[in-house]
Scaffold this motif. Structure first.
Motif, PDB file in Angstrom:
ATOM      1  N   LYS A 144       0.813  -1.218   0.000  1.00  0.00           N
ATOM      2  CA  LYS A 144       0.000   0.000   0.000  1.00  0.00           C
ATOM      3  C   LYS A 144       0.853   1.278   0.000  1.00  0.00           C
ATOM      4  O   LYS A 144       0.311   2.375  -0.061  1.00  0.00           O
ATOM      5  CB  LYS A 144      -0.943   0.031   1.213  1.00  0.00           C
ATOM      6  CG  LYS A 144      -1.971  -1.079   1.212  1.00  0.00           C
ATOM      7  CD  LYS A 144      -2.954  -0.881   0.102  1.00  0.00           C
ATOM      8  CE  LYS A 144      -4.018  -1.952   0.122  1.00  0.00           C
ATOM      9  NZ  LYS A 144      -4.924  -1.852  -1.013  1.00  0.00           N
ATOM     10  N   GLY A 145       2.170   1.129   0.106  1.00  0.00           N
ATOM     11  CA  GLY A 145       3.048   2.294   0.148  1.00  0.00           C
ATOM     12  C   GLY A 145       2.920   3.084   1.436  1.00  0.00           C
ATOM     13  O   GLY A 145       3.085   4.302   1.456  1.00  0.00           O
ATOM     14  N   ILE A 146       2.645   2.394   2.529  1.00  0.00           N
ATOM     15  CA  ILE A 146       2.468   3.038   3.833  1.00  0.00           C
ATOM     16  C   ILE A 146       3.787   3.026   4.590  1.00  0.00           C
ATOM     17  O   ILE A 146       4.381   1.967   4.795  1.00  0.00           O
ATOM     18  CB  ILE A 146       1.376   2.314   4.661  1.00  0.00           C
ATOM     19  CG1 ILE A 146       0.031   2.372   3.944  1.00  0.00           C
ATOM     20  CG2 ILE A 146       1.283   2.899   6.066  1.00  0.00           C
ATOM     21  CD1 ILE A 146      -1.045   1.465   4.549  1.00  0.00           C
ATOM     22  N   ASP A 147       4.236   4.196   5.006  1.00  0.00           N
ATOM     23  CA  ASP A 147       5.428   4.315   5.841  1.00  0.00           C
ATOM     24  C   ASP A 147       5.056   3.872   7.254  1.00  0.00           C
ATOM     25  O   ASP A 147       4.156   4.466   7.864  1.00  0.00           O
ATOM     26  CB  ASP A 147       5.898   5.770   5.844  1.00  0.00           C
ATOM     27  CG  ASP A 147       7.154   5.996   6.665  1.00  0.00           C
ATOM     28  OD1 ASP A 147       7.556   5.114   7.451  1.00  0.00           O
ATOM     29  OD2 ASP A 147       7.744   7.081   6.519  1.00  0.00           O
ATOM     30  N   PRO A 148       5.710   2.836   7.788  1.00  0.00           N
ATOM     31  CA  PRO A 148       5.372   2.375   9.150  1.00  0.00           C
ATOM     32  C   PRO A 148       5.415   3.483  10.200  1.00  0.00           C
ATOM     33  O   PRO A 148       4.665   3.442  11.164  1.00  0.00           O
ATOM     34  CB  PRO A 148       6.429   1.299   9.433  1.00  0.00           C
ATOM     35  CG  PRO A 148       6.865   0.825   8.090  1.00  0.00           C
ATOM     36  CD  PRO A 148       6.776   2.022   7.189  1.00  0.00           C
ATOM     37  N   LYS A 149       6.266   4.485  10.002  1.00  0.00           N
ATOM     38  CA  LYS A 149       6.374   5.579  10.974  1.00  0.00           C
ATOM     39  C   LYS A 149       5.128   6.464  10.976  1.00  0.00           C
ATOM     40  O   LYS A 149       4.919   7.228  11.910  1.00  0.00           O
ATOM     41  CB  LYS A 149       7.605   6.420  10.675  1.00  0.00           C
ATOM     42  CG  LYS A 149       8.893   5.681  10.919  1.00  0.00           C
ATOM     43  CD  LYS A 149      10.084   6.553  10.596  1.00  0.00           C
ATOM     44  CE  LYS A 149      11.341   5.729  10.755  1.00  0.00           C
ATOM     45  NZ  LYS A 149      12.243   5.856   9.646  1.00  0.00           N
ATOM     46  N   GLU A 150       4.320   6.364   9.923  1.00  0.00           N
ATOM     47  CA  GLU A 150       3.108   7.182   9.820  1.00  0.00           C
ATOM     48  C   GLU A 150       1.849   6.380  10.112  1.00  0.00           C
ATOM     49  O   GLU A 150       0.738   6.854   9.908  1.00  0.00           O
ATOM     50  CB  GLU A 150       3.015   7.802   8.421  1.00  0.00           C
ATOM     51  CG  GLU A 150       4.125   8.791   8.134  1.00  0.00           C
ATOM     52  CD  GLU A 150       4.056   9.372   6.745  1.00  0.00           C
ATOM     53  OE1 GLU A 150       3.365   8.801   5.863  1.00  0.00           O
ATOM     54  OE2 GLU A 150       4.696  10.419   6.520  1.00  0.00           O
ATOM     55  N   ALA A 151       2.040   5.147  10.608  1.00  0.00           N
ATOM     56  CA  ALA A 151       0.896   4.268  10.872  1.00  0.00           C
ATOM     57  C   ALA A 151       0.828   3.911  12.351  1.00  0.00           C
ATOM     58  O   ALA A 151       1.820   3.972  13.069  1.00  0.00           O
ATOM     59  CB  ALA A 151       1.018   2.991  10.034  1.00  0.00           C
TER      60      ALA A 151
END
Length: 183
Positions: free
Chosen positions: A115-122
């Motif tokens: 999904k192109g999700i940065d773990p730091k933003e989740a």
């Protein structure tokens, strides 16, 4: 003996939630913005709704609307592989990752990458230390541990609850469960 202690400490750290909340419904969306979260990953059973709930409750609908209005991406991240999770998420118009095999973190890492999700933003919100917190921490996302919405659980979850009970008590006594409100 030293190596064993290191392994045990590593396991304990993996089960420590970043934050604690009594319920997903108590968390103000401004908190997520304050800590730099853009993507909310929520467990379904006993976090968003009870295990027996087939369709989103009114409060789940309102919460997701509110989060989406505030600009957050919202996903359900569930171990459940049934069509129930897909149907539930579709009714909320949000994404879903089912059969995640939590506490394994590999499937969650793969989902974030896909999904192109940065773990730091989740952030992952769930009601179980052994599955939700373990998988989230292992995937490098922050975690919020909540109380379960209901005492009704499938048999395998009841076993987890027995194992977790003492851990939760100890974490609470040692002030290792920082409340989201205190951040």
């Amino acid at each position: 003996m030293g190596a064993n202690c290191g392994i045990i400490l590593s396991m304990i750290k993996r089960l420590l939630p970043t934050y604690y909340a009594s319920s997903i419904y108590d968390i103000d969306p401004s908190f997520y913005k304050k800590i730099g979260v853009k993507v909310i990953l929520s467990d379904l059973d006993n976090t968003l709704d009870t295990v027996k709930t087939k369709q989103p409750s009114g409060r789940a609908v309102e919460l997701v609307r509110k989060l989406k209005r505030e600009g957050f991406e919202v996903y359900i991240v569930s171990n459940n592989s049934s069509t129930r999770v897909q149907t539930y998420a579709k009714l909320l118009s949000i994404g879903v990752a089912s059969f995640m095999r939590k506490p394994l973190s590999g499937p969650l890492k793969g989902f974030l990458k896909e999904k192109g999700i940065d773990p730091k933003e989740a952030i992952l919100i769930g009601d179980q230390l052994l599955t939700d917190v373990g998988a989230g921490n292992g995937a490098g996302v922050r975690t919020i541990l909540c109380h379960p919405l209901s005492k009704i659980d499938p048999p395998w979850t009841r076993l987890n609850r027995i194992l977790e009970r003492k851990m939760r008590i100890k974490m609470n006594r040692k002030h290792l469960l920082p409340c989201w409100r205190e951040i």
